[in-house]
Design an enzyme around this catalytic site. Structure first.
Site, short mmCIF file in Angstrom:
data_model
loop_
_atom_site.label_atom_id
_atom_site.label_comp_id
_atom_site.label_asym_id
_atom_site.label_seq_id
_atom_site.Cartn_x
_atom_site.Cartn_y
_atom_site.Cartn_z
N ARG A 85 35.91 42.92 50.30
CA ARG A 85 35.93 44.10 49.45
C ARG A 85 35.01 43.91 48.25
NH1 ARG A 85 39.91 45.66 46.62
NH2 ARG A 85 39.37 47.85 46.70
N LYS A 119 45.99 33.49 49.33
CA LYS A 119 45.39 34.42 50.29
C LYS A 119 45.11 33.72 51.62
CE LYS A 119 41.53 37.66 50.84
NZ LYS A 119 40.40 38.33 50.15
N ARG A 171 50.48 40.29 37.54
CA ARG A 171 50.57 39.75 36.18
C ARG A 171 51.87 38.97 36.03
NH1 ARG A 171 47.49 41.85 32.15
NH2 ARG A 171 49.19 41.55 30.66
#
Length: 262
Positions: free
Chosen positions: A60, A121, A260
């Protein structure tokens, strides 16, 4: 080259997508780019294209996605589709891949696969859509290229750079030490194709509950641009809902979302 047994895979997939070919390249720049170019040239029969090594892979926002032979599974599916609504295709693909990989794999909106409870990831999805070189018989039909990269092996120490992997690095051999990239392709290819064809007919609606079961953002504080709030699931069109401190729900249709600290 690795042993991919493309013939067996083709025999399994072709009845679901007549005319489909399965191709394995030792090296290419980007499987997505190659299939997009074929589509522009009118070469739009279905194709599952695998590269052992990508030298110019893309994620992306144009981020590079590189791979070395056997370290990751990098492939693209090119196919003509004409869904009534394109919204949520990447989410449908994510559900199919994560379910094929196991309960420990979660989904980070809009197109990443993460290790659940760890926030590292494991892989990513890149979908690109282009007009057909010649209009198809179905209204709204387009050439769609669905690319995926899935980490298979641990990184060599020399490559374990936190600046390169901003969200950490997870790999499937952490759970299945003997798993290879070809074995992984055979595991995910059929569920992926089935999910894409089902999406064309049914859209995202039947998948929202399954997505929610793997949503790694749900209930967590996230930031997207100037918006900070609690992620609270998907809308009907696959947008991410974020509730800010004033109770206002924002629907994010695209963009970068970061987790966050609470």
């Amino acid at each position: 080259m690795l042993h991919w047994d493309a013939e067996t895979l083709w025999q399994d997939l072709e009845p679901r997508a007549p005319g489909l070919s399965v191709e394995v390249l030792a090296e290419t720049g980007s499987t997505n780019t190659l299939l997009l170019e074929r589509g522009r040239q009118g070469l739009d029969t279905p194709c599952l294209l695998v590269a052992e090594c990508q030298t110019a892979g893309r994620g992306r926002l144009g981020r590079p996605w590189w791979s070395q032979p056997g370290q990751a599974l990098t492939f693209s599916l090119g196919i003509k589709l004409a869904p009534a609504d394109w919204s949520g295709l990447s989410l449908a693909v994510g559900v199919a891949l994560s379910e094929a990989l196991g309960a420990q794999i979660g989904l980070k909106w809009p197109n990443d696969l993460w290790l659940r409870g760890d926030d590292r990831k494991l892989g990513g999805i890149l979908i690109e859509v282009a007009p057909l070189a010649e209009p198809g018989p179905r209204p709204g039909e387009r050439w769609v290229v669905i690319g995926a990269g899935l980490n298979v092996t641990p990184l060599p120490d020399a490559q374990a750079d936190a600046d390169t992997f901003r969200t950490g690095y997870a790999c499937l051999q952490a759970f299945e030490p003997m798993l290879t990239a070809p074995q992984l392709l055979h595991r995910v290819a059929r569920p992926l194709l089935d999910a894409v064809l089902a999406f064309e007919t049914d859209g995202l609606a039947p998948l929202r509950t399954r997505y929610a079961a793997r949503d790694v953002l749900a209930g967590r504080t996230v930031q997207a641009g100037a918006i900070t709030g609690i992620a609270c699931g998907l809308t009907a069109d696959g947008s991410l809902q974020v509730r800010d401190v004033h109770g206002t729900i924002h629907a994010l249709h695209s963009g970068e979302v970061s987790v966050r600290p609470c």
